[in-house]
Design a protein around this motif. Structure first.
Motif, mmCIF file in Angstrom:
data_model
loop_
_atom_site.group_PDB
_atom_site.id
_atom_site.type_symbol
_atom_site.label_atom_id
_atom_site.label_comp_id
_atom_site.label_asym_id
_atom_site.label_seq_id
_atom_site.Cartn_x
_atom_site.Cartn_y
_atom_site.Cartn_z
ATOM 1 N N ILE A 70 0.851 -1.180 0.000
ATOM 2 C CA ILE A 70 0.000 0.000 0.000
ATOM 3 C C ILE A 70 0.884 1.226 0.000
ATOM 4 N N SER A 71 0.573 2.184 -0.862
ATOM 5 C CA SER A 71 1.345 3.425 -0.913
ATOM 6 C C SER A 71 0.560 4.530 -0.205
ATOM 7 N N LEU A 72 1.240 5.640 0.040
ATOM 8 C CA LEU A 72 0.573 6.769 0.670
ATOM 9 C C LEU A 72 -0.521 7.325 -0.240
ATOM 10 N N ASP A 74 -2.456 5.562 -2.113
ATOM 11 C CA ASP A 74 -3.616 4.691 -1.918
ATOM 12 C C ASP A 74 -4.424 5.109 -0.690
ATOM 13 N N LEU A 75 -3.738 5.653 0.309
ATOM 14 C CA LEU A 75 -4.396 6.077 1.528
ATOM 15 C C LEU A 75 -4.928 7.497 1.440
ATOM 16 N N GLY A 76 -4.637 8.183 0.340
ATOM 17 C CA GLY A 76 -5.092 9.552 0.148
ATOM 18 C C GLY A 76 -4.245 10.565 0.888
ATOM 19 N N LEU A 77 -2.995 10.215 1.139
ATOM 20 C CA LEU A 77 -2.092 11.147 1.850
ATOM 21 C C LEU A 77 -1.084 11.743 0.924
#
Length: 77
Positions: A70-72, A74-77
């Motif tokens: 998971i990348s940042l 993907d987290l919406g950051l």
């Protein structure tokens, strides 16, 4: 506390016995009221559990399944 001379502190005590205290007693010495209290409490807990289970579980926003790292982004950051 009451100021009357005939009043007992036991009269003012809370008559409800905690479930932990009832369950820690010897089962042979439980009164009918104690057993009724245990049944009432367990039924209430079961009802609460069933209500929580029936509530809809939150769903994912995008519905994507992640298979890799998971990348940042993907987290919406």
């Amino acid at each position: 506390m009451s100021d009357s001379p005939g009043a007992s502190p036991l009269d003012e005590a809370n008559p409800v016995i905690s479930m932990q205290e009832i369950m820690s007693r010897d089962p042979e010495e439980l009164t009918r009221a104690d057993r009724d209290a245990i049944v009432r409490t367990l039924r209430a807990q079961r009802f609460q559990f069933m209500q929580e289970e029936q509530q809809e579980k939150p769903k994912r926003k995008n519905g994507k399944k992640t298979t890799g790292p998971i990348s940042l982004a993907d987290l919406g950051l």
